[in-house]
Design a protein around this motif. Structure first.
Motif, PDB file in Angstrom:
ATOM      1  N   ALA A 315      76.813  52.248  44.347  1.00 13.76           N
ATOM      2  CA  ALA A 315      76.851  53.544  45.018  1.00 13.76           C
ATOM      3  C   ALA A 315      75.396  52.819  45.672  1.00 13.76           C
ATOM      4  CB  ALA A 315      76.442  54.719  44.807  1.00 13.76           C
ATOM      5  N   GLU A 316      73.872  52.264  44.990  1.00 14.87           N
ATOM      6  CA  GLU A 316      73.572  51.445  45.864  1.00 14.87           C
ATOM      7  C   GLU A 316      73.472  50.204  46.647  1.00 14.87           C
ATOM      8  OE1 GLU A 316      70.633  53.415  42.690  1.00 14.87           O
ATOM      9  OE2 GLU A 316      70.987  50.605  42.124  1.00 14.87           O
ATOM     10  N   ALA A 317      74.871  49.320  45.833  1.00 15.06           N
ATOM     11  CA  ALA A 317      75.770  48.328  46.697  1.00 15.06           C
ATOM     12  C   ALA A 317      76.194  48.629  47.840  1.00 15.06           C
ATOM     13  CB  ALA A 317      76.309  48.092  45.999  1.00 15.06           C
ATOM     14  N   LYS A 318      76.166  50.268  48.421  1.00  9.52           N
ATOM     15  CA  LYS A 318      76.982  50.461  48.848  1.00  9.52           C
ATOM     16  C   LYS A 318      75.583  50.828  50.309  1.00  9.52           C
ATOM     17  CE  LYS A 318      80.352  53.124  49.657  1.00  9.52           C
ATOM     18  NZ  LYS A 318      81.741  52.554  50.166  1.00  9.52           N
ATOM     19  N   GLY A 319      75.045  50.695  49.679  1.00 15.42           N
ATOM     20  CA  GLY A 319      72.946  50.976  50.308  1.00 15.42           C
ATOM     21  C   GLY A 319      72.817  52.715  50.794  1.00 15.42           C
ATOM     22  N   LEU A 320      73.466  52.844  49.236  1.00 17.04           N
ATOM     23  CA  LEU A 320      73.299  55.049  49.350  1.00 17.04           C
ATOM     24  C   LEU A 320      72.254  55.078  48.366  1.00 17.04           C
ATOM     25  CD1 LEU A 320      76.760  56.273  48.576  1.00 17.04           C
ATOM     26  CD2 LEU A 320      75.226  56.189  50.711  1.00 17.04           C
ATOM     27  N   VAL A 321      71.484  55.729  48.231  1.00 21.47           N
ATOM     28  CA  VAL A 321      71.024  56.584  47.347  1.00 21.47           C
ATOM     29  C   VAL A 321      71.383  57.265  46.822  1.00 21.47           C
ATOM     30  CG1 VAL A 321      68.237  58.126  46.901  1.00 21.47           C
ATOM     31  CG2 VAL A 321      68.475  56.659  49.762  1.00 21.47           C
ATOM     32  N   TYR A 322      70.990  56.974  45.205  1.00 21.76           N
ATOM     33  CA  TYR A 322      71.814  57.857  43.715  1.00 21.76           C
ATOM     34  C   TYR A 322      71.677  58.977  44.112  1.00 21.76           C
ATOM     35  CZ  TYR A 322      75.723  57.679  40.506  1.00 21.76           C
ATOM     36  OH  TYR A 322      76.774  58.130  39.681  1.00 21.76           O
ATOM     37  N   THR A 323      71.941  59.862  44.967  1.00 24.30           N
ATOM     38  CA  THR A 323      71.486  61.709  44.331  1.00 24.30           C
ATOM     39  C   THR A 323      72.432  61.937  43.657  1.00 24.30           C
ATOM     40  OG1 THR A 323      71.629  61.656  46.457  1.00 24.30           O
ATOM     41  CG2 THR A 323      69.898  60.826  46.357  1.00 24.30           C
ATOM     42  N   TYR A 324      71.959  63.740  43.575  1.00 22.01           N
ATOM     43  CA  TYR A 324      72.777  64.212  43.068  1.00 22.01           C
ATOM     44  C   TYR A 324      74.444  64.799  43.561  1.00 22.01           C
ATOM     45  CZ  TYR A 324      70.086  68.037  44.824  1.00 22.01           C
ATOM     46  OH  TYR A 324      69.977  68.975  45.674  1.00 22.01           O
ATOM     47  N   GLU A 325      73.915  64.857  44.749  1.00 22.61           N
ATOM     48  CA  GLU A 325      74.543  65.061  46.296  1.00 22.61           C
ATOM     49  C   GLU A 325      75.771  64.645  46.062  1.00 22.61           C
ATOM     50  OE1 GLU A 325      71.296  66.422  48.576  1.00 22.61           O
ATOM     51  OE2 GLU A 325      71.686  64.174  46.904  1.00 22.61           O
ATOM     52  N   VAL A 326      75.907  62.994  46.094  1.00 20.85           N
ATOM     53  CA  VAL A 326      76.327  61.965  45.732  1.00 20.85           C
ATOM     54  C   VAL A 326      77.710  61.835  44.084  1.00 20.85           C
ATOM     55  CG1 VAL A 326      76.819  59.629  45.283  1.00 20.85           C
ATOM     56  CG2 VAL A 326      75.216  59.665  46.696  1.00 20.85           C
ATOM     57  N   PHE A 327      77.116  62.115  43.103  1.00 23.58           N
ATOM     58  CA  PHE A 327      77.815  62.329  41.912  1.00 23.58           C
ATOM     59  C   PHE A 327      78.166  63.297  41.898  1.00 23.58           C
ATOM     60  CE2 PHE A 327      73.082  62.028  40.062  1.00 23.58           C
ATOM     61  CZ  PHE A 327      73.294  63.362  39.537  1.00 23.58           C
ATOM     62  N   LEU A 328      77.955  64.554  41.656  1.00 24.56           N
ATOM     63  CA  LEU A 328      77.985  66.228  42.263  1.00 24.56           C
ATOM     64  C   LEU A 328      79.094  65.839  43.252  1.00 24.56           C
ATOM     65  CD1 LEU A 328      75.516  68.347  41.687  1.00 24.56           C
ATOM     66  CD2 LEU A 328      77.044  67.516  40.449  1.00 24.56           C
ATOM     67  N   ALA A 329      79.603  65.524  44.283  1.00 25.28           N
ATOM     68  CA  ALA A 329      80.984  65.125  44.964  1.00 25.28           C
ATOM     69  C   ALA A 329      81.504  64.128  44.481  1.00 25.28           C
ATOM     70  CB  ALA A 329      80.938  65.297  47.032  1.00 25.28           C
ATOM     71  N   TYR A 330      81.331  63.336  43.374  1.00 29.48           N
ATOM     72  CA  TYR A 330      82.461  62.451  43.069  1.00 29.48           C
ATOM     73  C   TYR A 330      83.132  62.998  42.143  1.00 29.48           C
ATOM     74  CZ  TYR A 330      84.048  57.304  41.067  1.00 29.48           C
ATOM     75  OH  TYR A 330      83.984  56.666  40.627  1.00 29.48           O
ATOM     76  N   ASN A 331      82.021  63.370  41.234  1.00 25.91           N
ATOM     77  CA  ASN A 331      82.787  64.270  40.344  1.00 25.91           C
ATOM     78  C   ASN A 331      83.725  65.297  40.894  1.00 25.91           C
ATOM     79  OD1 ASN A 331      81.160  62.887  38.744  1.00 25.91           O
ATOM     80  ND2 ASN A 331      79.342  64.610  38.454  1.00 25.91           N
ATOM     81  N   ALA A 332      83.222  66.388  42.147  1.00 28.92           N
ATOM     82  CA  ALA A 332      84.419  67.627  42.309  1.00 28.92           C
ATOM     83  C   ALA A 332      85.383  66.907  42.500  1.00 28.92           C
ATOM     84  CB  ALA A 332      83.264  67.914  43.273  1.00 28.92           C
ATOM     85  N   VAL A 333      85.794  65.386  43.638  1.00 26.13           N
ATOM     86  CA  VAL A 333      86.987  65.123  43.718  1.00 26.13           C
ATOM     87  C   VAL A 333      87.446  64.073  42.810  1.00 26.13           C
ATOM     88  CG1 VAL A 333      87.901  63.057  44.567  1.00 26.13           C
ATOM     89  CG2 VAL A 333      86.149  64.068  46.001  1.00 26.13           C
ATOM     90  N   LEU A 334      86.833  63.884  41.665  1.00 29.49           N
ATOM     91  CA  LEU A 334      87.671  64.233  40.409  1.00 29.49           C
ATOM     92  C   LEU A 334      88.163  64.320  39.267  1.00 29.49           C
ATOM     93  CD1 LEU A 334      85.268  60.822  38.559  1.00 29.49           C
ATOM     94  CD2 LEU A 334      87.409  60.491  39.464  1.00 29.49           C
ATOM     95  N   GLY A 335      87.585  66.200  39.474  1.00 31.41           N
ATOM     96  CA  GLY A 335      87.956  67.191  38.860  1.00 31.41           C
ATOM     97  C   GLY A 335      89.411  67.516  39.300  1.00 31.41           C
ATOM     98  N   LEU A 336      89.575  67.670  40.854  1.00 22.73           N
ATOM     99  CA  LEU A 336      90.377  67.667  41.812  1.00 22.73           C
ATOM    100  C   LEU A 336      91.744  66.689  41.589  1.00 22.73           C
ATOM    101  CD1 LEU A 336      92.164  69.894  43.870  1.00 22.73           C
ATOM    102  CD2 LEU A 336      90.858  68.493  45.524  1.00 22.73           C
ATOM    103  N   ALA A 337      91.477  65.792  41.211  1.00 23.12           N
ATOM    104  CA  ALA A 337      92.514  64.713  41.122  1.00 23.12           C
ATOM    105  C   ALA A 337      92.990  65.308  39.720  1.00 23.12           C
ATOM    106  CB  ALA A 337      92.166  63.255  41.756  1.00 23.12           C
ATOM    107  N   ASP A 338      92.407  64.939  38.752  1.00 18.82           N
ATOM    108  CA  ASP A 338      92.149  65.371  37.040  1.00 18.82           C
ATOM    109  C   ASP A 338      93.892  66.123  37.685  1.00 18.82           C
ATOM    110  OD1 ASP A 338      92.355  64.865  34.536  1.00 18.82           O
ATOM    111  OD2 ASP A 338      91.833  66.582  34.553  1.00 18.82           O
ATOM    112  N   ALA A 339      93.816  67.730  37.941  1.00 17.17           N
ATOM    113  CA  ALA A 339      94.564  68.664  38.650  1.00 17.17           C
ATOM    114  C   ALA A 339      95.438  68.167  39.085  1.00 17.17           C
ATOM    115  CB  ALA A 339      93.562  69.747  38.780  1.00 17.17           C
ATOM    116  N   ILE A 340      95.953  67.723  39.560  1.00 18.47           N
ATOM    117  CA  ILE A 340      96.349  67.113  40.568  1.00 18.47           C
ATOM    118  C   ILE A 340      97.599  66.516  39.477  1.00 18.47           C
ATOM    119  CG2 ILE A 340      97.524  66.014  42.668  1.00 18.47           C
ATOM    120  CD1 ILE A 340      95.105  67.120  44.660  1.00 18.47           C
ATOM    121  N   GLU A 341      96.476  65.085  39.380  1.00 16.81           N
ATOM    122  CA  GLU A 341      97.728  64.513  38.325  1.00 16.81           C
ATOM    123  C   GLU A 341      98.367  64.746  36.910  1.00 16.81           C
ATOM    124  OE1 GLU A 341      99.076  61.213  36.796  1.00 16.81           O
ATOM    125  OE2 GLU A 341      97.922  60.552  38.353  1.00 16.81           O
ATOM    126  N   ARG A 342      97.450  65.970  36.666  1.00 18.75           N
ATOM    127  CA  ARG A 342      98.517  66.865  35.341  1.00 18.75           C
ATOM    128  C   ARG A 342      99.332  67.896  35.791  1.00 18.75           C
ATOM    129  NH1 ARG A 342      95.416  70.166  33.797  1.00 18.75           N
ATOM    130  NH2 ARG A 342      93.258  69.646  34.573  1.00 18.75           N
TER     131      ARG A 342
END
Length: 410
Positions: A315-342
């Motif tokens: 994230a920092e390599a992309k110029g982002l500040v690594y805040t909770y917004e970044v990783f919580l949104a990341y996690n939400a997509v992972l959770g949704l994709a994991d459900a679609i996968e299963r």
């Protein structure tokens, strides 16, 4: 719209190893599975306030979600659907619940397969309600109001903790910190923003703090946005609380903290609960003196996890500040994709059922194994952080801690 980046911890050999079999395997018709799925797309709607007074946080959410989509696509997409790629559908709620709900309607008409939204609790409340009309799977990224998941909507899920659990955790750890110092803190003032998030958090804290010997001598609500905290800070100075407890969004938090510093407010501690800037590297970097020794009870990643640190670096390599917004949104997509996968399909009933049965390993967060009850992940918990020497350290729970609490702070 998404930058394709190599997922953390997946090198070229591992990527080929995990995706090669699917790419070369033959389906029942004799055609390569990857060719049959070549045009397939799984449409993920991302609805965030990328303009308006909370635009910084909204854009952080969007970027975190887009990073997850890029990583998942680079790792082979939805393998149970022949490598179907995720496609982002983007919308701006402008910080307004009604606009967020209207964007859900547009996405549903455009054939969206699942939605991640919407940062603020009030927006998440509206978007999930609207998504329920079409049974569209909806994963809340940040919104902490427990009303979001207490309405019995079968399409609504949250992997992070709500403010009920966060307030309970915050008060218990404050009691531990205070007792370890000889229980010097006896009084507190709560300063909160006016929306569902701040009002709900303040209400919970006002009830719980007296149970641990902390008298709440005042609760002050402020508007969004607020451009001048002078009068509020003068009230703080006149009442001289031992603890100042802010619960507000980034811009207001920074201005409040800077004004307290300028007015030389003296207190034993600034103990934020879901502080909009207290656990934010941007605030620490830009205003180090105002930030030093501030404590917070908030969302955070597991600092001892190699996966979490790799994602932070990406994230920092992309110029982002690594805040909770970044990783919580990341996690939400992972959770949704994991459900679609299963589920192996984008059928809405099947994906919602898979989300409800989620057991995803989220040890890159300070979480126990995922267990959904009424759409809420019971394994989620916050941590306590403190700004020390220009960095953000975890001070509780002990198994994730990188430093000991400094209290009183003056």
């Amino acid at each position: 719209m998404t930058d394709k980046i190599q997922p953390a911890g997946v090198g070229r050999r591992n990527f080929l190893k995990t995706t090669g079999a699917a790419a070369l395997g033959l389906g029942v018709t004799g055609f390569p599975a990857v060719l049959r799925a070549q045009s397939a797309k799984v449409k993920i709607g991302l609805i965030h306030p990328v303009s308006g007074f909370i635009a910084f946080s909204g854009n952080q959410c969007r970027e975190g979600a887009l990073m997850a989509i890029a990583d998942l696509n680079a790792a082979g997409g939805i393998k149970s659907m022949g490598g179907a790629q995720l496609e982002a559908m983007l919308a701006d709620s402008q910080g307004k619940p009604d606009i967020g709900a209207a964007e859900v309607t547009k996405m549903a008409e455009a054939g969206v397969d699942g939605i991640v939204a919407g940062y603020a609790s009030s927006i998440s409340l509206a978007t999930s309600q609207e998504a329920a009309k079409t049974n569209t799977p909806h994963v809340v990224d940040v919104g902490v109001s427990d009303k979001i998941v207490s309405r019995g909507l079968p399409n609504t899920f949250r992997f992070g903790p709500g403010y009920g659990k966060i307030a309970e955790f915050a008060v218990a750890n404050l009691d531990t910190i205070n007792k370890a110092a000889g229980s010097p803190a006896k009084t507190a003032m709560i300063i909160h923003e006016e929306s569902l998030f701040g009002t709900g958090t303040a209400k919970l804290l006002s009830a719980k703090l007296p149970e641990n010997g902390i008298e709440v001598i005042d609760v002050i609500k402020h508007a969004n946005p607020t451009r001048d905290f002078t009068n509020i800070v003068l009230q703080i100075k006149s009442k001289k609380p031992d603890l100042i407890i802010p619960a507000n969004y980034y811009n207001e938090y920074v201005l409040l903290a800077r004004t307290m510093r300028q007015q030389r407010v003296e207190a034993m501690g600034i103990y934020s609960v879901l502080g909009g800037a207290a656990s934010n590297y941007k605030f620490v970097k830009e205003f180090p003196e105002a930030a030093e020794n501030i404590m917070d009870c908030n969302h955070w990643f597991n600092p001892k996890s190699e996966i979490a640190q790799a994602r932070k670096a990406a994230a920092e390599a992309k110029g982002l500040v690594y805040t909770y917004e970044v990783f919580l949104a990341y996690n939400a997509v992972l959770g949704l994709a994991d459900a679609i996968e299963r589920a192996g399909t984008t059928d809405k009933d099947a994906v919602n059922a898979a989300l409800a049965a989620s057991t995803m390993d989220m040890s890159y967060m300070p979480y126990a194994p995922t267990k959904m009850v009424n759409g809420q992940n019971q394994g989620a918990q916050p941590v306590n952080t403190q700004v020390q020497n220009g960095d953000i350290d975890v001070i509780f729970p002990q198994e994730f801690a990188s430093a000991e609490a400094i209290f009183p702070m003056t």
